[in-house]
Design a protein around this motif. Sequence first.
Motif, mmCIF file in Angstrom:
data_model
loop_
_atom_site.group_PDB
_atom_site.id
_atom_site.type_symbol
_atom_site.label_atom_id
_atom_site.label_comp_id
_atom_site.label_asym_id
_atom_site.label_seq_id
_atom_site.Cartn_x
_atom_site.Cartn_y
_atom_site.Cartn_z
ATOM 1 N N ILE A 211 3.590 -5.716 0.027
ATOM 2 C CA ILE A 211 3.368 -5.009 1.424
ATOM 3 C C ILE A 211 3.191 -3.591 1.363
ATOM 4 O O ILE A 211 2.259 -2.820 2.252
ATOM 5 N N TYR A 212 4.213 -2.825 0.478
ATOM 6 C CA TYR A 212 4.175 -1.449 0.489
ATOM 7 C C TYR A 212 2.791 -1.003 -0.237
ATOM 8 O O TYR A 212 2.012 -0.157 0.113
ATOM 9 N N ALA A 213 2.243 -1.933 -1.312
ATOM 10 C CA ALA A 213 1.172 -1.338 -2.025
ATOM 11 C C ALA A 213 -0.145 -1.496 -1.108
ATOM 12 O O ALA A 213 -0.921 -0.867 -1.377
ATOM 13 N N GLY A 214 -0.247 -2.562 -0.361
ATOM 14 C CA GLY A 214 -1.250 -2.835 0.480
ATOM 15 C C GLY A 214 -1.239 -2.462 2.226
ATOM 16 O O GLY A 214 -2.047 -2.717 2.844
ATOM 17 N N LYS A 215 -0.298 -1.502 2.207
ATOM 18 C CA LYS A 215 -0.072 -1.213 3.792
ATOM 19 C C LYS A 215 -1.252 -0.222 4.403
ATOM 20 O O LYS A 215 -1.350 -0.308 5.550
ATOM 21 N N GLU A 216 -2.022 0.337 3.646
ATOM 22 C CA GLU A 216 -3.165 1.081 4.107
ATOM 23 C C GLU A 216 -4.279 0.140 4.265
ATOM 24 O O GLU A 216 -5.375 0.356 5.268
ATOM 25 N N ALA A 217 -4.437 -1.254 3.607
ATOM 26 C CA ALA A 217 -5.245 -2.059 3.728
ATOM 27 C C ALA A 217 -4.975 -3.323 4.889
ATOM 28 O O ALA A 217 -6.107 -3.586 5.495
ATOM 29 N N ILE A 218 -3.916 -3.345 5.209
ATOM 30 C CA ILE A 218 -3.465 -4.493 6.131
ATOM 31 C C ILE A 218 -2.140 -4.195 6.904
ATOM 32 O O ILE A 218 -1.081 -3.421 6.152
ATOM 33 N N GLU A 219 -2.292 -3.890 8.226
ATOM 34 C CA GLU A 219 -0.787 -3.385 8.802
ATOM 35 C C GLU A 219 0.456 -4.510 8.573
ATOM 36 O O GLU A 219 0.138 -5.692 8.381
#
Length: 242
Positions: A211-219
């Motif tokens: 979640i932390y790594a992908g927070k720019e790609a997915i809300e």
Amino acid sequence: MFGKFFGSKQQEKKEPQLDPKTEALLNAIQKRSQEDPLVGAKLGAKEVFQRLLDGMKDSKGVHVESLLTALGALAGYACQANLRAQALAKGMPETAPFQVIGTKDGKQYFFGDPYALAGSQYSVWSLVGGAAQHAGAKDFPDLNEILQHTIAVLGSEQFGIPRVPDNHKPSDTPLNYLKALWPTLLPTIKLFCPNPVDWPILYSLAIQEAIYAGKEAIEPGLAFRIVMESAIPMSKVDLANA
């Protein structure tokens, strides 16, 4: 998708060989566990997260929705596997903790204590939800609604299919990720967390990383929903006959 990275099915059944580096790591975990009982889960989560990143990467990178679906499926099933392992350790049949529900298509689903899934501060729901909130989630899934939907679609084609927007659908189903990854990763999980109670925690901490790594790609709120839409049904499946 995972064959090249994780090896053949024959290799999957073997317990991992302890090289000196791994043995030193496990000794360190054992010593540090007196101060931090979750140190094995924390370090194991980082190992699992990195392995899945490497295994799911293609020329475009890693499809974060698929990563979240895979980890959600693993975290959900870990809740069931934990109860099975505890029953066996007590000399009971591994299905003893469950209410087994059969459907018209001949499949079985296992309903047990929801403590690890959504009943404590270290449950999948709490750990993933906390990370989503910390990452800036705006909307949160409705736990009871997902549970009710899961029960309503038992035995149907809709079971275990995350209800998310088309542009955020994973590349495969939670069940297929679970079947491919659970037996492959289990020996590693056991190394880091000999106590099966910690298995769902390890996978939940790996989801936090995602979640932390992908927070720019997915809300983050949508990421939370994808995880729980995968975890809740996979906590009920009969993996041995899937």
